[in-house]
Motif scaffolding. Structure first.
Motif, PDB file in Angstrom:
ATOM      1  N   PHE A 164       0.728  -1.281   0.245  1.00  0.00           N
ATOM      2  CA  PHE A 164      -0.049   0.166  -0.031  1.00  0.00           C
ATOM      3  C   PHE A 164       0.876   1.331   0.156  1.00  0.00           C
ATOM      4  N   GLY A 165       2.263   1.261   0.068  1.00  0.00           N
ATOM      5  CA  GLY A 165       2.991   2.389   0.030  1.00  0.00           C
ATOM      6  C   GLY A 165       2.765   3.088   1.425  1.00  0.00           C
ATOM      7  N   ILE A 166       2.442   2.705   2.382  1.00  0.00           N
ATOM      8  CA  ILE A 166       2.339   3.278   3.703  1.00  0.00           C
ATOM      9  C   ILE A 166       3.777   3.641   4.222  1.00  0.00           C
ATOM     10  N   SER A 167       4.159   4.827   4.444  1.00  0.00           N
ATOM     11  CA  SER A 167       5.509   5.249   4.944  1.00  0.00           C
ATOM     12  C   SER A 167       5.322   6.461   5.736  1.00  0.00           C
ATOM     13  N   ASP A 168       6.347   7.217   5.890  1.00  0.00           N
ATOM     14  CA  ASP A 168       6.608   8.422   6.446  1.00  0.00           C
ATOM     15  C   ASP A 168       6.012   8.259   7.894  1.00  0.00           C
ATOM     16  N   ILE A 169       4.819   9.422   8.194  1.00  0.00           N
ATOM     17  CA  ILE A 169       4.279   9.535   9.315  1.00  0.00           C
ATOM     18  C   ILE A 169       3.346   8.385   9.688  1.00  0.00           C
ATOM     19  N   ALA A 170       2.876   7.727   8.593  1.00  0.00           N
ATOM     20  CA  ALA A 170       1.633   6.716   8.676  1.00  0.00           C
ATOM     21  C   ALA A 170       2.156   5.506   9.237  1.00  0.00           C
ATOM     22  N   HIS A 171       3.324   5.055   8.713  1.00  0.00           N
ATOM     23  CA  HIS A 171       4.022   3.786   8.898  1.00  0.00           C
ATOM     24  C   HIS A 171       4.189   3.702  10.642  1.00  0.00           C
ATOM     25  N   PRO A 172       5.016   4.704  11.036  1.00  0.00           N
ATOM     26  CA  PRO A 172       5.262   4.667  12.415  1.00  0.00           C
ATOM     27  C   PRO A 172       3.736   4.789  13.321  1.00  0.00           C
ATOM     28  N   TRP A 173       2.894   5.227  12.877  1.00  0.00           N
ATOM     29  CA  TRP A 173       1.653   5.419  13.530  1.00  0.00           C
ATOM     30  C   TRP A 173       1.001   4.068  13.633  1.00  0.00           C
ATOM     31  N   PHE A 174       1.019   3.267  12.529  1.00  0.00           N
ATOM     32  CA  PHE A 174       0.479   1.979  12.680  1.00  0.00           C
ATOM     33  C   PHE A 174       1.243   1.237  13.713  1.00  0.00           C
ATOM     34  N   ARG A 175       2.623   1.305  13.629  1.00  0.00           N
ATOM     35  CA  ARG A 175       3.421   0.538  14.300  1.00  0.00           C
ATOM     36  C   ARG A 175       3.087   0.885  15.870  1.00  0.00           C
ATOM     37  N   SER A 176       2.990   1.959  16.121  1.00  0.00           N
ATOM     38  CA  SER A 176       2.268   2.652  17.543  1.00  0.00           C
ATOM     39  C   SER A 176       1.204   2.004  17.691  1.00  0.00           C
ATOM     40  N   TYR A 177       0.141   1.934  16.926  1.00  0.00           N
ATOM     41  CA  TYR A 177      -1.219   1.264  17.082  1.00  0.00           C
ATOM     42  C   TYR A 177      -1.118  -0.231  17.576  1.00  0.00           C
ATOM     43  N   LEU A 178      -0.285  -0.778  16.776  1.00  0.00           N
ATOM     44  CA  LEU A 178      -0.091  -2.283  17.328  1.00  0.00           C
ATOM     45  C   LEU A 178       0.672  -2.572  18.482  1.00  0.00           C
ATOM     46  N   SER A 179       1.809  -1.738  18.856  1.00  0.00           N
ATOM     47  CA  SER A 179       2.666  -2.229  19.995  1.00  0.00           C
ATOM     48  C   SER A 179       2.119  -1.473  21.332  1.00  0.00           C
ATOM     49  N   GLY A 180       2.644  -2.108  22.264  1.00  0.00           N
ATOM     50  CA  GLY A 180       2.404  -1.668  23.576  1.00  0.00           C
ATOM     51  C   GLY A 180       0.788  -1.635  24.213  1.00  0.00           C
ATOM     52  N   ARG A 181      -0.041  -2.674  23.254  1.00  0.00           N
ATOM     53  CA  ARG A 181      -1.314  -2.972  23.552  1.00  0.00           C
ATOM     54  C   ARG A 181      -1.564  -4.093  24.447  1.00  0.00           C
ATOM     55  N   THR A 182      -2.695  -4.004  25.509  1.00  0.00           N
ATOM     56  CA  THR A 182      -2.841  -4.954  26.063  1.00  0.00           C
ATOM     57  C   THR A 182      -4.198  -5.598  26.113  1.00  0.00           C
ATOM     58  N   GLN A 183      -4.076  -6.795  26.159  1.00  0.00           N
ATOM     59  CA  GLN A 183      -5.571  -7.327  26.224  1.00  0.00           C
ATOM     60  C   GLN A 183      -5.503  -8.810  27.040  1.00  0.00           C
ATOM     61  N   TYR A 184      -6.435  -9.257  27.565  1.00  0.00           N
ATOM     62  CA  TYR A 184      -6.379 -10.366  28.456  1.00  0.00           C
ATOM     63  C   TYR A 184      -7.941 -10.947  28.498  1.00  0.00           C
ATOM     64  N   VAL A 185      -7.872 -12.330  28.856  1.00  0.00           N
ATOM     65  CA  VAL A 185      -9.036 -12.897  29.180  1.00  0.00           C
ATOM     66  C   VAL A 185      -9.137 -13.299  30.595  1.00  0.00           C
ATOM     67  N   ARG A 186     -10.379 -13.257  31.145  1.00  0.00           N
ATOM     68  CA  ARG A 186     -10.478 -13.333  32.592  1.00  0.00           C
ATOM     69  C   ARG A 186     -11.702 -14.408  32.743  1.00  0.00           C
ATOM     70  N   ARG A 187     -11.241 -15.551  33.600  1.00  0.00           N
ATOM     71  CA  ARG A 187     -12.502 -16.455  34.051  1.00  0.00           C
ATOM     72  C   ARG A 187     -12.466 -16.387  35.488  1.00  0.00           C
ATOM     73  N   GLY A 188     -13.269 -15.872  36.187  1.00  0.00           N
ATOM     74  CA  GLY A 188     -13.357 -15.832  37.651  1.00  0.00           C
ATOM     75  C   GLY A 188     -12.318 -14.882  38.071  1.00  0.00           C
TER      76      GLY A 188
END
Length: 121
Positions: A48-72
């Motif tokens: 898609f040719g995404i580079s410059d400012i947009a590419h690091p933005w996507f990297r930031s969106y994907l990294s450092g995120r947390t998600q978990y599953v809880r049962r009880g």
């Protein structure tokens, strides 16, 4: 689906071989859970040719995120090493990109005629 069947009937009438293979990634959460971040970033840049400012933005969106599953009172680990956040607006789009972005050109290069409809390929 009508167009797909029409194309199949036309191919058979012309003496060609026709096959219908359906790939539905949205029906299972595994599509969201298995999207490799590095592969996704490479696809965004190369396909898609995404580079410059947009590419690091996507990297930031994907990294450092947390998600978990809880049962009880038991909770899974929280770091998201691969996959995209479920419930996010970009999650489904990004996970489908990982699996389908180059699929059409690959199939066409082998003389096949793929058809995509919404989240079905």
């Amino acid at each position: 689906m009508v167009r797909i069947l029409s194309d199949i009937f036309q191919a058979v009438n012309e003496g060609d071989v026709a096959a219908l293979i359906l790939l539905d990634l949205s029906a299972h959460s595994a599509a969201f859970d298995t999207a490799d971040h590095d592969i996704l970033m490479q696809r965004l840049a190369v396909s898609f040719g995404i580079s410059d400012i947009a590419h690091p933005w996507f990297r930031s969106y994907l990294s450092g995120r947390t998600q978990y599953v809880r049962r009880g009172s038991t909770r899974s680990s929280t770091h998201l090493l691969c996959g995209v956040l479920q419930g996010s607006v970009l999650g489904p789009v990004l996970s489908i990109l990982v699996y389908t972005v180059d699929l059409v050109s690959f199939l066409q290069s082998h003389g096949l005629s793929p058809q995509l409809y919404a989240d079905d390929t």
